[in-house]
Write a protein that holds these residues in place. Structure first.
Motif, mmCIF file in Angstrom:
data_model
loop_
_atom_site.group_PDB
_atom_site.id
_atom_site.type_symbol
_atom_site.label_atom_id
_atom_site.label_comp_id
_atom_site.label_asym_id
_atom_site.label_seq_id
_atom_site.Cartn_x
_atom_site.Cartn_y
_atom_site.Cartn_z
ATOM 1 N N MET A 167 0.850 -1.177 0.000
ATOM 2 C CA MET A 167 0.000 0.000 0.000
ATOM 3 C C MET A 167 0.894 1.237 0.000
ATOM 4 N N ALA A 168 0.530 2.197 -0.785
ATOM 5 C CA ALA A 168 1.300 3.435 -0.894
ATOM 6 C C ALA A 168 1.193 4.231 0.401
ATOM 7 N N ARG A 169 2.303 4.806 0.817
ATOM 8 C CA ARG A 169 2.330 5.661 1.996
ATOM 9 C C ARG A 169 2.624 7.086 1.549
ATOM 10 N N VAL A 170 1.847 7.995 2.058
ATOM 11 C CA VAL A 170 2.010 9.408 1.745
ATOM 12 C C VAL A 170 2.905 10.024 2.809
ATOM 13 N N THR A 171 3.788 10.925 2.395
ATOM 14 C CA THR A 171 4.637 11.671 3.314
ATOM 15 C C THR A 171 4.427 13.163 3.057
ATOM 16 N N LYS A 172 5.086 13.983 3.862
ATOM 17 C CA LYS A 172 5.003 15.433 3.645
ATOM 18 C C LYS A 172 5.625 15.826 2.317
ATOM 19 N N ASP A 173 6.473 14.971 1.762
ATOM 20 C CA ASP A 173 7.149 15.269 0.496
ATOM 21 C C ASP A 173 6.399 14.747 -0.721
ATOM 22 N N THR A 174 5.280 14.077 -0.515
ATOM 23 C CA THR A 174 4.467 13.587 -1.632
ATOM 24 C C THR A 174 3.838 14.781 -2.338
ATOM 25 N N MET A 175 3.945 14.819 -3.641
ATOM 26 C CA MET A 175 3.324 15.895 -4.428
ATOM 27 C C MET A 175 1.804 15.703 -4.441
ATOM 28 N N ILE A 176 1.068 16.807 -4.450
ATOM 29 C CA ILE A 176 -0.393 16.740 -4.494
ATOM 30 C C ILE A 176 -0.848 15.949 -5.717
ATOM 31 N N GLY A 177 -0.215 16.174 -6.860
ATOM 32 C CA GLY A 177 -0.576 15.435 -8.074
ATOM 33 C C GLY A 177 -0.382 13.941 -7.897
ATOM 34 N N GLU A 178 0.708 13.551 -7.253
ATOM 35 C CA GLU A 178 0.973 12.137 -6.987
ATOM 36 C C GLU A 178 -0.064 11.574 -6.017
#
Length: 69
Positions: A1-12
């Motif tokens: 499962m994909a994990r989102v971080t503070k560095d994840t782009m909004i588009g991503e």
């Protein structure tokens, strides 16, 4: 499962799970479709909208876990 971080782009983020869009809209991120917002990180967007970046990342990951899990 994909994990989102503070560095994840909004588009991503929206590619990972587009269903997260209403959550972001509810906290004032109304420019999700704007080209410039697509290249903004979750952390940057949170700070611009007065939201704690760590709290937002946690909420997004919890949402994605339930939505895609």
């Amino acid at each position: 499962m994909a994990r989102v971080t503070k560095d994840t782009m909004i588009g991503e983020l929206l590619q990972i799970d587009a269903n997260v869009a209403p959550m972001l809209l509810n906290i004032g991120m109304h420019c999700l479709g704007c080209p410039s917002s697509q290249m903004e990180t979750v952390g940057e967007a949170a700070m611009v909208h007065g939201y704690d970046p760590d709290e937002l990342v946690e909420e997004i990951n919890t949402f994605i876990d339930h939505d895609l899990g």
